[in-house]
Enzyme design. Structure first.
Site, PDB file in Angstrom:
ATOM      1  N   LEU A  53       0.821  -1.220   0.000  1.00 43.18           N
ATOM      2  CA  LEU A  53       0.000   0.000   0.000  1.00 43.18           C
ATOM      3  C   LEU A  53       0.847   1.259   0.000  1.00 43.18           C
ATOM      4  O   LEU A  53       0.413   2.311  -0.465  1.00 43.18           O
ATOM      5  CB  LEU A  53      -0.928   0.008   1.223  1.00 43.18           C
ATOM      6  CG  LEU A  53      -1.939  -1.139   1.325  1.00 43.18           C
ATOM      7  CD1 LEU A  53      -2.666  -1.093   2.659  1.00 43.18           C
ATOM      8  CD2 LEU A  53      -2.944  -1.072   0.176  1.00 43.18           C
ATOM      9  N   GLY A  54       2.035   1.165   0.558  1.00 40.85           N
ATOM     10  CA  GLY A  54       2.894   2.353   0.621  1.00 40.85           C
ATOM     11  C   GLY A  54       4.206   2.006   1.278  1.00 40.85           C
ATOM     12  O   GLY A  54       4.347   0.945   1.902  1.00 40.85           O
ATOM     13  N   GLY A 102       7.799   3.869   3.358  1.00 35.71           N
ATOM     14  CA  GLY A 102       8.415   5.054   3.955  1.00 35.71           C
ATOM     15  C   GLY A 102       9.885   4.809   4.217  1.00 35.71           C
ATOM     16  O   GLY A 102      10.469   3.865   3.666  1.00 35.71           O
ATOM     17  N   ALA A 157       9.662   1.727   6.905  1.00 35.05           N
ATOM     18  CA  ALA A 157       8.516   0.812   6.987  1.00 35.05           C
ATOM     19  C   ALA A 157       7.831   0.666   5.634  1.00 35.05           C
ATOM     20  O   ALA A 157       7.854   1.577   4.810  1.00 35.05           O
ATOM     21  CB  ALA A 157       7.517   1.319   8.024  1.00 35.05           C
ATOM     22  N   THR A 158       7.227  -0.499   5.436  1.00 35.37           N
ATOM     23  CA  THR A 158       6.401  -0.753   4.252  1.00 35.37           C
ATOM     24  C   THR A 158       5.038  -1.232   4.755  1.00 35.37           C
ATOM     25  O   THR A 158       4.973  -2.044   5.688  1.00 35.37           O
ATOM     26  CB  THR A 158       7.044  -1.819   3.353  1.00 35.37           C
ATOM     27  OG1 THR A 158       8.361  -1.384   2.998  1.00 35.37           O
ATOM     28  CG2 THR A 158       6.234  -2.013   2.078  1.00 35.37           C
ATOM     29  N   LYS A 168       1.813  -2.612   8.943  1.00 34.61           N
ATOM     30  CA  LYS A 168       3.007  -1.776   8.783  1.00 34.61           C
ATOM     31  C   LYS A 168       4.206  -2.612   9.229  1.00 34.61           C
ATOM     32  O   LYS A 168       4.318  -2.975  10.403  1.00 34.61           O
ATOM     33  CB  LYS A 168       2.856  -0.516   9.646  1.00 34.61           C
ATOM     34  CG  LYS A 168       3.976   0.502   9.503  1.00 34.61           C
ATOM     35  CD  LYS A 168       3.602   1.761  10.291  1.00 34.61           C
ATOM     36  CE  LYS A 168       4.640   2.852  10.183  1.00 34.61           C
ATOM     37  NZ  LYS A 168       4.189   4.097  10.856  1.00 34.61           N
ATOM     38  N   ASP A 213       2.784  15.782  12.397  1.00 31.84           N
ATOM     39  CA  ASP A 213       3.049  15.452  10.987  1.00 31.84           C
ATOM     40  C   ASP A 213       1.738  15.403  10.216  1.00 31.84           C
ATOM     41  O   ASP A 213       1.484  14.472   9.448  1.00 31.84           O
ATOM     42  CB  ASP A 213       3.804  14.122  10.880  1.00 31.84           C
ATOM     43  CG  ASP A 213       4.394  13.892   9.476  1.00 31.84           C
ATOM     44  OD1 ASP A 213       4.527  14.882   8.716  1.00 31.84           O
ATOM     45  OD2 ASP A 213       4.716  12.736   9.145  1.00 31.84           O
TER      46      ASP A 213
END
Length: 431
Positions: free
Chosen positions: A20-21, A23, A26-27, A44, A137
């Site tokens: 999904l994404g 960083g 983290a994935t 996550k 954030d």
């Protein structure tokens, strides 16, 4: 290379599927529980190898905060696990993607849609504020949408979040520069009010299609943020005075002059009293019962006031209701109430001079209805001007028109909002 996203890591009890994404450390994967329910979750996956001391602290704070909070507009942490290579945060899955994508697909959001999302974000921030938590954030990428249709906003990614009392001050750089408050970018001391600046940037982007300091390079961005010039709001699209006022107060560079959390939650554009929720229909129904009673007693002015107040709760009730049949039943009832309110408005308007004389209880009711509504306050001032003209003996043809315009304003506002819902226009999700 599980952490890089080439292949999902294995986790007992779950089947990890699409990414999904990703960083810095983290994935996030979509996953299914192997149990009978086949519950869909987001996992996550944090690679232990990628963690430094600061990211370990951030991760522990994120787990500590999410473990203890439950709120309909904050992504739920369901569980966390670890093995020799990874730490896993098992989160609520949000099928609607993030707010950044939602805005990008539509270019800009209508004010009504942006307002519903802002109200939901304000509910999450009120909950965090009450628990002395600052997100630090806030940006559209960290705001998820529960479903593609009729989405509920869910605040996510608490990796930078901190327990901060309103008087705590920090000076560590956190967050994303486009959404970062000037005092943080300038590495000055900052407090919880940095979150309010970020809310202003998010609202600006939703309404105008880009953040206020969109830049081609970080140097250009930093120069714009460090500038002393007030943030200018584009003249198009046209926005309500309440919306522009809130944007101006959120995007105040000086944190001491920026709107406070208390004033933000109480601002008429945020209007937390009328946030769509399970209580909306109950409040509307109670007011309608009172309105019908006053109507039957022949007190047209009080009935009109109560019908209008009820309509202010029916709009969020329609936004909140997900069952199509119940929604249609509410729409039908609301149509009847609007018709009756318009009949009452005609009755009240026909005797407008008498109703608006000083010391008249109906006038006091109208004042009560106008609280926190600048356009309505303006309408009542118009009526006072008409009375003054009459008392000075200047009772010309314009005076009655002033009375009628002032009395008609409330219903015009409410009926306009409701017709937008009743005529089958989509709610915030479909715009």
């Amino acid at each position: 290379m599980a952490g890089s996203g080439w292949a999902p890591p294995r986790l007992d009890g779950f089947i990890l599927t699409e990414r999904l994404g990703t960083g810095t450390y983290a994935t996030v994967y979509k996953a299914y529980r192997k149990r009978d329910t086949r519950e869909v979750v987001a996992i996550k996956c944090v690679s232990k190898r990628s963690l430094n001391r600061a990211s370990v602290e951030n991760l522990l704070t994120e787990i500590e905060i999410l473990k203890t909070i439950r709120h309909p507009h904050i992504v739920e942490l369901k569980d966390f696990q670890w093995d020799s290579d990874h730490i896993y945060l098992i989160m609520e899955f949000c099928a609607g993607g993030d707010l950044s994508r939602f805005i990008r697909m539509r270019r800009i959001l209508p004010e009504k849609v942006a307002r519903v999302f802002l109200q939901q974000l304000a509910c999450a921030l009120k909950f965090l504020h009450d628990h002395n938590i600052s997100h630090l954030d806030l940006k559209p990428q960290n705001i998820l949408l529960s479903t593609p249709e009729n989405p509920q906003l869910k605040l996510a990614d608490f990796g930078f979040a901190q327990y901060m009392s309103p008087w705590d001050e920090k000076h560590v750089l956190r967050g994303s520069p486009l959404y970062m408050a000037p005092e943080m970018v300038c590495r000055q001391q900052y407090d919880a009010r940095v979150d309010l600046w970020s809310v202003g940037v998010i609202l600006y982007e939703a309404l105008f299609g880009r953040p206020p300091f969109a830049s081609r390079s970080f140097a250009e961005l930093e120069e714009k943020i460090r500038s002393d010039r007030a943030v200018e709001l584009p003249s198009r699209p046209l926005l309500s005075p309440e919306c522009r006022d809130l944007l101006g107060q959120l995007l105040e560079r000086d944190p001491l002059k920026r709107i406070s959390f208390e004033r933000f939650f109480a601002h008429p554009f945020v209007d937390m009293e009328h946030v769509p929720g399970p209580e909306s229909l109950c409040k509307a129904t109670d007011l309608v019962v009172e309105a019908v009673k006053k109507d039957q007693e022949g007190d047209a002015s009080a009935a009109l006031s109560l019908y209008c107040k009820a309509l202010e709760y029916f709009v969020p009730a329609l936004h909140y209701e997900s069952d199509a049949r119940r929604k249609e039943a509410i729409r039908a009832k609301v149509g009847q109430y609007i018709s009756r309110a318009e009949e009452l408005k005609a009755l009240v308007t026909s005797s407008s001079k008498k109703l608006l004389q000083r010391e008249n209880p109906a006038r006091e009711l109208l004042k009560e209805m106008a609280k926190d509504k600048p356009r309505l306050c303006a309408a009542l001032e118009m009526a006072s001007a008409a009375i003054a003209k009459e008392e000075e003996g200047k009772d010309d043809g314009d005076t009655l028109e002033l009375y009628q315009r002032s009395l008609g304003e409330l219903l015009l506002l409410l009926a306009g909002e409701l017709r937008w819902v009743l005529q089958g226009h989509p709610s915030c999700a479909g715009c």
